[in-house]
Motif scaffolding. Sequence first.
Motif, PDB file in Angstrom:
ATOM      1  N   ASN A 117       5.980   7.060   3.652  1.00 41.20           N
ATOM      2  CA  ASN A 117       5.246   5.961   3.032  1.00 41.20           C
ATOM      3  C   ASN A 117       5.993   5.339   1.865  1.00 41.20           C
ATOM      4  O   ASN A 117       5.819   4.176   1.551  1.00 41.20           O
ATOM      5  CB  ASN A 117       3.894   6.463   2.527  1.00 41.20           C
ATOM      6  N   THR A 118       6.789   6.151   1.169  1.00 39.47           N
ATOM      7  CA  THR A 118       7.501   5.621   0.015  1.00 39.47           C
ATOM      8  C   THR A 118       8.990   5.508   0.305  1.00 39.47           C
ATOM      9  O   THR A 118       9.768   5.182  -0.579  1.00 39.47           O
ATOM     10  CB  THR A 118       7.286   6.539  -1.206  1.00 39.47           C
ATOM     11  N   ILE A 143      11.945   0.453   2.554  1.00 42.08           N
ATOM     12  CA  ILE A 143      11.013   1.257   3.364  1.00 42.08           C
ATOM     13  C   ILE A 143      11.252   1.021   4.860  1.00 42.08           C
ATOM     14  O   ILE A 143      11.126   1.931   5.671  1.00 42.08           O
ATOM     15  CB  ILE A 143       9.547   0.927   2.970  1.00 42.08           C
ATOM     16  N   THR A 201      -0.665   8.130   1.571  1.00 40.10           N
ATOM     17  CA  THR A 201       0.213   7.752   0.462  1.00 40.10           C
ATOM     18  C   THR A 201       0.254   8.857  -0.588  1.00 40.10           C
ATOM     19  O   THR A 201       1.314   9.225  -1.088  1.00 40.10           O
ATOM     20  CB  THR A 201      -0.278   6.439  -0.179  1.00 40.10           C
ATOM     21  N   SER A 213       0.812  -1.206   0.000  1.00 40.45           N
ATOM     22  CA  SER A 213       0.000   0.000   0.000  1.00 40.45           C
ATOM     23  C   SER A 213       0.843   1.253   0.000  1.00 40.45           C
ATOM     24  O   SER A 213       0.465   2.275  -0.515  1.00 40.45           O
ATOM     25  CB  SER A 213      -0.903   0.017   1.213  1.00 40.45           C
ATOM     26  N   SER A 214       2.006   1.130   0.602  1.00 40.05           N
ATOM     27  CA  SER A 214       2.863   2.306   0.689  1.00 40.05           C
ATOM     28  C   SER A 214       3.290   2.783  -0.686  1.00 40.05           C
ATOM     29  O   SER A 214       3.651   3.932  -0.872  1.00 40.05           O
ATOM     30  CB  SER A 214       4.106   1.948   1.497  1.00 40.05           C
ATOM     31  N   ASP A 215       3.262   1.883  -1.607  1.00 39.64           N
ATOM     32  CA  ASP A 215       3.746   2.223  -2.934  1.00 39.64           C
ATOM     33  C   ASP A 215       2.628   2.520  -3.924  1.00 39.64           C
ATOM     34  O   ASP A 215       2.890   2.778  -5.080  1.00 39.64           O
ATOM     35  CB  ASP A 215       4.574   1.052  -3.486  1.00 39.64           C
ATOM     36  N   PHE A 249      -1.649   0.809   8.040  1.00 40.41           N
ATOM     37  CA  PHE A 249      -2.868   1.505   7.626  1.00 40.41           C
ATOM     38  C   PHE A 249      -3.462   2.395   8.710  1.00 40.41           C
ATOM     39  O   PHE A 249      -3.953   3.473   8.420  1.00 40.41           O
ATOM     40  CB  PHE A 249      -3.928   0.490   7.174  1.00 40.41           C
TER      41      PHE A 249
END
Lengths: 449, 294
Positions: free
Chosen positions: B45-46, B39, A98, A30-32, B257
């Motif tokens: 997040n990225t 990560i 994100t 999900s991070s990507d 999340f």
Amino acid sequence: MHGVSKGARRGWLLALALLASAALAACGGSSDTPATSGGGTTSGGKVELTFWYWGEDDAPGANGWLASAVKAYETANPNVSITVVPQATDTFTATFATAAAAKSGPDIAAQWATGPVLTQVWNGAITAISDLVPADETKHWLNTSENTYNGKIWAMPEYLIGVPWVGNKTVLAQAGISTLPTTWPELIADCTALRAKGVTPFAFGNDTYWTTQLMLQSLSSVDDVVQASIGKKSYTAPEFADFEKGWAQMASAKCFNDDVSSVPMSKGTEQFAGGKAAMTIGTDGNVRAWAKTLGEANIMLGKWPTYGSGPLKDYYNATQSTSYFVTSWSKHQKESAAFLVFLHSAEQINAWYAATGTPPADDRFDTTKITGAIDKQLYSFNTTGPQVWLQNFFPPQVDGNGNAPAQQLVLGGQGDAAAAATTRETAAAQWRAQKPDEVKNWSNFHPGG
Amino acid sequence: MRSPGSRLRATITSYLLILPAGAFLSVVFLYSLARLGYISVHNGNTGLEGPAQIDAYRFIVDDPLFRQAVKHNLLLLLSVPVVTVLALTIAFVLHEGIRGWRLYRTIVFVPYMLAIPVLGTTFVYLLSLNGMLNSLLQTIGLGSLRQDWLGDPSYVLGSIATIIIYHELGFGVVLFLARLLSLPEEVDQAGRIDGCTWWQLRLRITLPQMRSVIMAFVTLELITMLSWVFAYVYSTTHGGPNFASSVLELYIFNDAFSFQAPSFAAAAAILLLAATTVLIAIQVKRTSVEVNPE
């Protein structure tokens, strides 16, 4: 015989490794997730806006209303095209985070008020709505204090919902009770009387964490919660911990349905909806649904009984719940803000109320449209006096890892008030150790109230 | 006899043939894995917000919630022998050709076809304090056994293990039954002629022939208990009450999340992968030794 060859063994190992990798990639993927691009302009000068929307769960009918609003806006503004992307409850915070990290995504988005909104303000993902919309418009919006930071309003409210104390007159009457309790001793006495008649006094579940709201009655200011989260105060101090004794008293007096620990709120409150429990708490939407099944005349509404003696003890708990804002990367911030203002036009706030039955967060709303006695009372609760929904002021991690298990401990009788307070304090300490940057941001946040 | 040149050509051709698939798998799986590792040691997040200020690996290893989740996953591993023995027993019984065995096989397999959230939601109704199980116990005079199966920390993990076993059982039965049906009957008949009892036949003749399929099933179940139990937990208890049913996947989910802590989620995922890989490698090694002792 059934020997396993070396090649097959290698293949088997590879398959397992791939399976595990796939599972993990799914967890971390999900991070990507690439953000959907929004805010484009076509060669014809047409403005294309993308709106990541959430609201249907709070106010059923919201999605349908927004679709009509978009159609009306596009008709009136042929150069504007708006794509609405409804968001899922479980993931909409993460999805937006994100997008915010990549500084690319929708032009307009939704997040829950205060903590989640301000987190994105601190991430630089939101343009203050008060920089885009004149004050003579925002002054009509209700509960803007929930998203006010550094003297700016960062997001727009659309509606207000509260969580009133609700009673079933017929069931309460079985124990000779004609009014809702206004103090905790009255509540405990009511529970005892109702239990003696074989009635479940209070229907509840284990998945909402609403019990934390009672803490407010012992605090001097909402800022106390922020100070405790960042470590300047402690959640084990009496003003933060004593309220749990109130819920523990309810558990001891057998106020709750006996399966409170094993059922979600939706199932726990079925006893109330079915006329088998005397009291409960629920959102305005829940109350309207119960009024339909039990009969409006049978429903009694009140504010929560008083447990604490702090200066905020009489505050009601209405909140805008969800807030809508313009993203910092949008190429069409003015156009996006104009659409949000359109949603507060007289026509749209009336259409909102007609579609959802939930009053809009706007003082221009024609309250004569509210005709039912229950709706009038709910609106009065939501708009009279100061309002604080305390959960909004907890960092989400402290809420999830602290408030949630604390409630489960006390309601299930597996821990006392001190254990619940320690659980909350431990969660706050973990958050501080894990998220120093967030702690720094929260340290600069001083909500009033 | 093939010349060295033709063998070389054949080898090159083989590698060329698997190249597209290999490249695809590398992009899909290895890249994802590498990103996850990246990560886990970076912010954001990225992972684009610079090196992490906090060692996520050290933090989560010290985190009591992580340790509790690991402990629960390890406890769930105890379900593996239970589901294996149960599935074997049922497969043996069905293999006896009892009347309607195909129907029974279908009935046992149906739970495996159900979506786990459907199963989870159903079991919430069955296992809650006023659910069907407790009502049944009350009706048959066993009210003293009534428990809050999902609300009491002492029982909740066992209850979830039961749901997992219920779901996985059908897969085991079908797998074992298929193997049983493929076994040569002569060996069984020889055993009978030699005077073996039913149990002796199953334990000493049938089971050894099924060892490879049993080991494969056990390996898959080990993976399930470590890495695929999220849906059961999420749809029944969300890890509660008070983290009593929290598992590693839920820990990862929450960090990723709910709490916006991707580096911690990624680090936990890497540790889960490492643990699973080690466990599976041990299991596969054991299997190869037992199945092929030479």
